[in-house]
Design an enzyme around this catalytic site. Sequence first.
Site, PDB file in Angstrom:
ATOM      1  N   HIS A 279       5.896  -0.545  -2.753  1.00 32.59           N
ATOM      2  CA  HIS A 279       5.503   0.197  -3.959  1.00 32.59           C
ATOM      3  C   HIS A 279       5.609   1.709  -3.760  1.00 32.59           C
ATOM      4  O   HIS A 279       4.906   2.474  -4.411  1.00 32.59           O
ATOM      5  CB  HIS A 279       4.087  -0.202  -4.392  1.00 32.59           C
ATOM      6  CG  HIS A 279       3.999  -1.625  -4.876  1.00 32.59           C
ATOM      7  ND1 HIS A 279       2.854  -2.367  -4.848  1.00 32.59           N
ATOM      8  CD2 HIS A 279       4.954  -2.438  -5.401  1.00 32.59           C
ATOM      9  CE1 HIS A 279       3.100  -3.591  -5.331  1.00 32.59           C
ATOM     10  NE2 HIS A 279       4.361  -3.657  -5.662  1.00 32.59           N
TER      11      HIS A 279
ATOM     12  N   ASN B 248       0.832  -1.200   0.000  1.00 30.93           N
ATOM     13  CA  ASN B 248       0.000   0.000   0.000  1.00 30.93           C
ATOM     14  C   ASN B 248       0.865   1.248   0.000  1.00 30.93           C
ATOM     15  O   ASN B 248       2.005   1.239   0.456  1.00 30.93           O
ATOM     16  CB  ASN B 248      -0.932   0.004   1.206  1.00 30.93           C
ATOM     17  CG  ASN B 248      -1.904  -1.155   1.159  1.00 30.93           C
ATOM     18  OD1 ASN B 248      -2.103  -1.741   0.104  1.00 30.93           O
ATOM     19  ND2 ASN B 248      -2.486  -1.494   2.291  1.00 30.93           N
TER      20      ASN B 248
END
Length: 248
Positions: free
Chosen positions: A120, A103
């Site tokens: 990410h 997330n």
Amino acid sequence: MDALIARAINDLSPARQAVALTGAGISIDSGIPPFRGKGGLWERFDPMEIAHIDSFLRNPAMVWRILVKDLKDIIDTARPNDGHKGIARLEQLGILKSVITQNIDGLHQMAGNTDVIEFHGTFAWQRCMTCDRRIETSQVDASELPPRCVCSGILRPDAVFFGEMIPPAALWRSQEVASRCDVMLVVGTSAVVQPAASMPVIAKQSGAIVIEINPEPTALTGMISDYLIPGGAAEVMNRIISGLEGIR
Ligand code: NAD
Ligand code: ZN
């Protein structure tokens, strides 16, 4: 489900190096929609069209309008739910060491976890494509798209688009903590995006117990994970934490 909760409490209670791998599912109860599945962004948009770096380079204003602006409005106001809080409590209890998250919403840090590997990247910051300066997303003026840096360069999320590499440090550290953990909790991820989905495989091969918390079976279920607790992250984490606190 009661027997599975009891099993998880039993497995987590002696753990000292547990690691959580989390995905979009854990943040749904905080009002952030997932990509896949019901209500997911992918029902409305083609991921390769919107979340690919080539699209951003071709038409940053379009990607900002469709993806980034909505997400900014949502993430600016989102708060951790009991799923994030439960994982933070596991750290306080001395059971969990690190969180690997796919997330980009910053909610694990907000809940109190101290070692959060952002696989990410993050949406909490934007980066100038010209001078590399970073600016907090909440400070970005999005009245004109794409927003620009003081140097007039285009701002982009400090997150990984499709077609881009995982930040090498995040990948190395994730592999390291996955190979050392005694339990891996896989929460709210469909485990189809690589290489994040290979972290439970590394954990399993290194001898860890792999527990999934997800209302639906995933690519790992019955193959890599020892068991799946079928339920939402907030409810399941609440029950696990109550059980662990009862033991101590
Ligand atoms: P995904 O969208 O592919 O899968 C979400 C998973 O969550 C599904 O398996 C679903 O069954 C499960 N789920 C649904 N409700 C749940 C609940 N209440 N509790 C627990 N699980 C629940 O998500 P992914 O695997 O993380 O992969 C998508 C990519 O999208 C990630 O790489 C991530 O970077 C990005 N993303 C991030 C956010 C965010 O930062 N919150 C939101 C959307 C997408
Ligand atoms: Zn700049």
